[in-house]
Design a protein around this motif. Structure first.
Motif, PDB file in Angstrom:
ATOM      1  N   ARG A  97       0.816  -1.215   0.000  1.00  0.00           N
ATOM      2  CA  ARG A  97       0.000   0.000   0.000  1.00  0.00           C
ATOM      3  C   ARG A  97       0.850   1.266   0.000  1.00  0.00           C
ATOM      4  NH1 ARG A  97      -4.412   0.765   4.156  1.00  0.00           N
ATOM      5  NH2 ARG A  97      -5.187   2.152   2.533  1.00  0.00           N
ATOM      6  N   PHE A  98       2.109   1.158   0.436  1.00  0.00           N
ATOM      7  CA  PHE A  98       2.980   2.331   0.383  1.00  0.00           C
ATOM      8  C   PHE A  98       3.206   2.685  -1.084  1.00  0.00           C
ATOM      9  CE2 PHE A  98       6.835   4.849   0.841  1.00  0.00           C
ATOM     10  CZ  PHE A  98       6.566   5.557   2.003  1.00  0.00           C
ATOM     11  N   PRO A  99       3.074   3.985  -1.446  1.00  0.00           N
ATOM     12  CA  PRO A  99       3.061   4.358  -2.863  1.00  0.00           C
ATOM     13  C   PRO A  99       4.370   4.153  -3.618  1.00  0.00           C
ATOM     14  CG  PRO A  99       3.013   6.303  -1.453  1.00  0.00           C
ATOM     15  CD  PRO A  99       2.816   5.130  -0.557  1.00  0.00           C
TER      16      PRO A  99
ATOM     17  N   THR B 153       4.942  11.716  13.227  1.00  0.00           N
ATOM     18  CA  THR B 153       5.685  12.161  12.047  1.00  0.00           C
ATOM     19  C   THR B 153       7.014  11.425  11.948  1.00  0.00           C
ATOM     20  OG1 THR B 153       6.701  13.986  13.280  1.00  0.00           O
ATOM     21  CG2 THR B 153       4.658  14.469  12.093  1.00  0.00           C
ATOM     22  N   GLY B 154       7.548  11.374  10.745  1.00  0.00           N
ATOM     23  CA  GLY B 154       8.834  10.724  10.539  1.00  0.00           C
ATOM     24  C   GLY B 154       9.184  10.695   9.070  1.00  0.00           C
ATOM     25  N   LYS B 155      10.166   9.888   8.738  1.00  0.00           N
ATOM     26  CA  LYS B 155      10.549   9.741   7.335  1.00  0.00           C
ATOM     27  C   LYS B 155      10.732   8.273   6.993  1.00  0.00           C
ATOM     28  CE  LYS B 155      15.604  10.281   7.790  1.00  0.00           C
ATOM     29  NZ  LYS B 155      16.773  11.055   7.330  1.00  0.00           N
ATOM     30  N   VAL B 156      10.493   7.974   5.737  1.00  0.00           N
ATOM     31  CA  VAL B 156      10.703   6.631   5.207  1.00  0.00           C
ATOM     32  C   VAL B 156      11.754   6.724   4.109  1.00  0.00           C
ATOM     33  CG1 VAL B 156       9.683   4.642   4.050  1.00  0.00           C
ATOM     34  CG2 VAL B 156       8.336   5.950   5.705  1.00  0.00           C
TER      35      VAL B 156
ATOM     36  N   LEU C 147      16.001   7.247  -1.677  1.00  0.00           N
ATOM     37  CA  LEU C 147      14.749   7.976  -1.829  1.00  0.00           C
ATOM     38  C   LEU C 147      14.096   8.181  -0.465  1.00  0.00           C
ATOM     39  CD1 LEU C 147      13.278   6.245  -5.003  1.00  0.00           C
ATOM     40  CD2 LEU C 147      14.485   8.426  -4.851  1.00  0.00           C
ATOM     41  N   CYS C 148      13.788   9.421  -0.143  1.00  0.00           N
ATOM     42  CA  CYS C 148      13.319   9.771   1.193  1.00  0.00           C
ATOM     43  C   CYS C 148      11.969  10.479   1.111  1.00  0.00           C
ATOM     44  CB  CYS C 148      14.349  10.667   1.875  1.00  0.00           C
ATOM     45  SG  CYS C 148      14.063  10.917   3.622  1.00  0.00           S
ATOM     46  N   TYR C 149      11.051  10.102   2.002  1.00  0.00           N
ATOM     47  CA  TYR C 149       9.718  10.684   2.013  1.00  0.00           C
ATOM     48  C   TYR C 149       9.319  11.008   3.454  1.00  0.00           C
ATOM     49  CZ  TYR C 149       9.808   8.587  -2.581  1.00  0.00           C
ATOM     50  OH  TYR C 149      10.187   8.226  -3.849  1.00  0.00           O
TER      51      TYR C 149
ATOM     52  N   ILE D 224       1.617  10.621   2.920  1.00  0.00           N
ATOM     53  CA  ILE D 224       2.986  10.532   2.420  1.00  0.00           C
ATOM     54  C   ILE D 224       3.251  11.759   1.561  1.00  0.00           C
ATOM     55  CG2 ILE D 224       4.694   9.100   1.240  1.00  0.00           C
ATOM     56  CD1 ILE D 224       3.250   7.675   3.553  1.00  0.00           C
ATOM     57  N   GLU D 225       4.320  12.484   1.871  1.00  0.00           N
ATOM     58  CA  GLU D 225       4.586  13.706   1.119  1.00  0.00           C
ATOM     59  C   GLU D 225       6.067  13.892   0.815  1.00  0.00           C
ATOM     60  OE1 GLU D 225       4.488  17.479   3.835  1.00  0.00           O
ATOM     61  OE2 GLU D 225       2.896  16.141   4.534  1.00  0.00           O
TER      62      GLU D 225
END
Length: 255
Positions: free
Chosen positions: A41-43, A64-67, A73-75, A121-122
């Motif tokens: 499901r993660f885009p 909040t956080g980052k993936v 590649l960071c989101y 996700i942004e």
């Protein structure tokens, strides 16, 4: 297909001032995030993910956080147990993006496997916020303070219907039909609290009602606008060219 590897660094922070519902949501959220990634499901797809959680400021309502997907590649992500909060944020930022700079939003997911809420996700912004970048004197000298005012004025040009918090499923329509309804509802709780604590006399209610009536009449000429309600240096990024990027609205439709 290669086996998916997920590394989660830390956990969503839990503070004593948070409600029991919020604490429970945060305890289980890492399982929800893992399920979102494992089920595709993660885009953005890859075989390696690293999830990092950020600390929470007092009053913060979102995880909040980052993936990091793959090697670089960071989101940015944020999640809330309040259904509709992030959908409204997405709608407001998208509407404003036509006239000001906002982060790109890639997806708003409804989550319900382990916990219920929303996940947004942004775009990852590799810049500092204005609060951490320039002292006040330099903001004025560089023209950023003027740019902030111009940006806010442009944001208020985006009109909507109704007043107050956005309706669920109709993010550009407010909950109340009039400005006076919106303000009366907000003041009911706040005034009651101050009166009960002995900080204000009961007689002040009449003065407040007359003030609301006067303001309402003076605003009849204009339609309500999308308002940020938390427009401050902490919620403004500054890029290398000193352009500003507006984030994290506390969405409200008002005048």
């Amino acid at each position: 297909m290669s086996q998916i590897s997920i590394i989660q660094i830390g956990f969503p922070p839990i503070e004593p001032w948070m409600s029991l519902e919020e604490q429970e949501f945060r305890k289980k959220f890492s399982l929800e995030m893992e399920w979102i990634i494992m089920t595709g499901r993660f885009p953005f797809k890859d075989c390696a993910y690293r999830v990092e959680y950020f600390s929470t400021s007092v009053g913060g309502e979102c995880i909040t956080g980052k993936v990091v997907v793959g090697k670089q590649l960071c989101y940015f992500f944020k999640s809330s147990r309040v259904v509709g909060m992030l959908s409204s944020e997405y709608a407001f930022l998208k509407a404003w993006s036509k006239i000001i700079r906002t982060p790109e939003i890639y997806a708003v997911l409804q989550i319900s496997h382990v916990v219920t809420g929303e996940l947004m996700i942004e775009e990852w912004l590799p810049f500092h916020t204005l609060a951490n970048n320039l002292p006040i004197r330099q903001r004025i000298a560089s023209g950023i303070s003027f740019n902030m005012g111009h940006t806010l004025a442009n944001m208020h040009k985006v009109k909507a219907e109704g007043f107050g918090r956005p309706q669920l499923g109709q993010e550009l329509v407010g909950t109340f039909s009039s400005f006076s309804e919106e303000i009366n509802e907000a003041m009911k709780h706040r005034l009651g609290l101050l009166i009960n604590e002995g900080l204000l006399p009961l007689s002040i209610c009449g003065d407040v009602n007359r003030a609301i009536e006067h303001v309402t009449k003076s605003l009849d000429y204009d339609k309500p606008a999308l308002t940020h309600c938390d427009f401050k240096p902490d919620n403004i990024f500054v890029d290398d060219k000193m352009s500003i990027i507006v984030i994290d609205p506390n969405c409200r439709i008002s005048q």
